[in-house]
Motif scaffolding. Structure first.
Motif, PDB file in Angstrom:
ATOM      1  N   PHE A 264       0.826  -1.203   0.000  1.00 51.64           N
ATOM      2  CA  PHE A 264       0.000   0.000   0.000  1.00 51.64           C
ATOM      3  C   PHE A 264       0.862   1.255   0.000  1.00 51.64           C
ATOM      4  N   GLY A 265       1.926   1.240   0.779  1.00 47.03           N
ATOM      5  CA  GLY A 265       2.769   2.432   0.842  1.00 47.03           C
ATOM      6  C   GLY A 265       3.380   2.772  -0.504  1.00 47.03           C
ATOM      7  N   GLN A 266       3.915   1.780  -1.190  1.00 47.18           N
ATOM      8  CA  GLN A 266       4.519   2.044  -2.504  1.00 47.18           C
ATOM      9  C   GLN A 266       3.464   2.477  -3.517  1.00 47.18           C
ATOM     10  N   ASN A 267       2.304   1.817  -3.508  1.00 47.39           N
ATOM     11  CA  ASN A 267       1.256   2.192  -4.463  1.00 47.39           C
ATOM     12  C   ASN A 267       0.725   3.582  -4.179  1.00 47.39           C
ATOM     13  N   LEU A 268       0.529   3.902  -2.897  1.00 42.84           N
ATOM     14  CA  LEU A 268       0.085   5.258  -2.575  1.00 42.84           C
ATOM     15  C   LEU A 268       1.121   6.300  -2.976  1.00 42.84           C
ATOM     16  N   THR A 269       2.377   5.970  -2.783  1.00 41.19           N
ATOM     17  CA  THR A 269       3.437   6.902  -3.200  1.00 41.19           C
ATOM     18  C   THR A 269       3.418   7.091  -4.711  1.00 41.19           C
ATOM     19  N   ALA A 270       3.203   5.987  -5.434  1.00 39.52           N
ATOM     20  CA  ALA A 270       3.129   6.090  -6.893  1.00 39.52           C
ATOM     21  C   ALA A 270       1.928   6.914  -7.328  1.00 39.52           C
TER      22      ALA A 270
END
Length: 458
Positions: A264-270
């Protein structure tokens, strides 16, 4: 009703029944003793008259035997002394106008009630006269007839009954007193057994009991000791199982936190990067359509920031508390500062630390941190508290425990909070139980007070 009183009452009933049986036996025996006294009186008088008869016969051999009857001078004080009280003796053949010679009947006993006299006569019947020959060698020497005075016999029986009743009552009172003392002394260990059971109810399962002399009480004491050992073993196994479940849950929480952070963190950052890129690209163009795209991209960025903030809070709650590694005091200060810094409108949080908390680490520190975290969260989210007091106290000595005390003025209902089945309270209950501690929820002056006691020996 107390067991001692029950036993004494039952013993008293048994004594009363025995007293009744003794009274009946005494009445029968006293009444029949009159028959024995009648026979004995006839026997004694006949022996005396036999000697008198043969003496007169030898001294007055020239006279006819018929002239010796009745035997002369037999109504003497010596003869009267041979007759039992209440017995009358008559010599056959009797002289003219001769009355029976009776023993002393006055003062034999008290005058019995009418019902007693009627009952005795109806049940036992009347006394049978006793006829005793004066001489077995001379049948024509006459005979002695002894009869009992009915009134004297009834009075004698009544006197025996009174004597037995008085004696039996004194014995009953003495038996009751002595039996009460003996029963109370015998049942005294029951209080120790009850005390041991009360301690077991409070959680002190291994409560040693002294060895009792009574076999039955010794068996009960042994059963109570074995029960306490089994309960203590069961609670230890339950605590170990709870600790194992908490460890498994902590591992799952860490694994879930890693997944949320990585995915979730990486996708939200993207998503945030893409939204920023769209907003930057749209800002370079001045037409109306591009402005709408930039506004949409800005809204996506704001929503992404909110989701990332919520994700950070969730990760902070899922991750293993830093209290196990960094120490309890530093983590509590950081926890309170983080709540204070989030919003200036939050209620005032007062942190009070007592005792040396520097060496409080491991599972105890983690449990105390979780209790403080959960209580602060509930007070801030579910109440209108304006002041929250968080007190952590280390108690040394025999108690050797850590006390976590959280109190607010939000006006909550302690009974509803204690009956709550939420995951937060359930989790801290499980943690404290696994460490052998206790949790209490009660009403405060203007809110709710939560107190947890965690043994440092855990």
């Amino acid at each position: 009703m107390r067991l001692v009183l029950q036993l004494v009452a039952r013993l008293f009933i048994v004594v009363i029944l025995c007293l009744g049986a003794a009274t009946v036996w005494a009445t029968i025996d006293a009444y029949r003793s009159v028959d024995r006294a009648t026979a004995a009186s006839a026997e004694r008088v006949s022996v005396a008259l036999e000697a008198l008869y043969w003496r007169e016969l030898m001294l007055r051999s020239s006279r006819m035997r018929e002239q010796l009857l009745p035997a002369p001078e037999w109504r003497t004080i010596q003869t009267m002394g041979l007759i039992s009280p209440g017995i009358c003796v008559r010599v056959e053949p009797a002289g003219a106008f001769e009355k029976p010679l009776c023993g002393q009947s006055k003062g034999i006993g008290q005058t019995p009630p009418r019902w007693f006299a009627a009952t005795v006569e109806a049940v036992l019947g009347s006394h049978v006269p006793v006829v005793q020959p004066i001489s077995t060698r001379a049948a024509n020497a006459g005979s002695v007839a002894a009869t009992a005075d009915p009134d004297a016999a009834i009075a004698l029986a009544w006197q025996h009954v009174l004597d037995n009743i008085h004696l039996a009552l004194l014995m009953a009172v003495a038996i009751a007193l002595l039996a009460s003392l003996a029963i109370a002394h015998t049942l005294a260990p029951a209080r120790q057994i009850v005390t041991a059971l009360q301690r077991m109810a409070r959680g002190q399962y291994r409560t040693p009991l002294p060895r009792f002399r009574s076999v039955e009480l010794a068996m009960i004491g042994q059963a109570v000791g074995e029960l306490g050992d089994r309960l203590a073993q069961a609670m230890e196994e339950r605590a170990a199982l709870t600790r194992r479940l908490l460890e498994i849950r902590s591992d799952e929480r860490r694994a879930l936190a890693r997944e949320l952070h990585d995915e979730f963190g990486q996708n939200l950052t993207a998503i945030l990067a893409f939204a920023n890129t769209i907003e930057a690209a749209s800002a370079q163009e001045k037409d109306q359509g591009n402005n709408e795209v930039a506004q949409d991209a800005r809204m996506i960025s704001q929503a992404t920031h909110r989701i990332m903030a919520c994700l950070r809070d969730t990760l902070n709650r899922l991750r293993h508390p830093p209290a196990e590694e960094l120490g309890l005091e530093a983590c509590l200060v950081d926890l309170v500062d983080s709540w204070r810094s989030r919003n200036a409108a939050q209620p005032m949080i007062q942190l009070d630390l007592k005792g040396d908390l520097a060496d409080v680490r491991g599972a105890v520190a983690a449990a105390a941190y979780r209790v403080a975290q959960e209580c602060l969260t509930n007070s801030l989210r579910h109440s209108s508290a304006r002041e929250i007091v968080l007190r952590i106290e280390r108690r040394s000595g025999a108690e050797n425990a850590l006390l976590v005390h959280v109190e607010d003025d939000g006006g909550g209902n302690a009974a509803k909070v204690a009956a709550s089945t939420g995951f937060g309270l359930t989790g801290i209950r499980e943690r404290i139980t696994a460490l052998g501690g206790s949790l209490s929820i009660a009403d405060a002056n203007r809110g709710v007070r939560v107190a947890a006691t965690i043994p440092l020996a855990a």
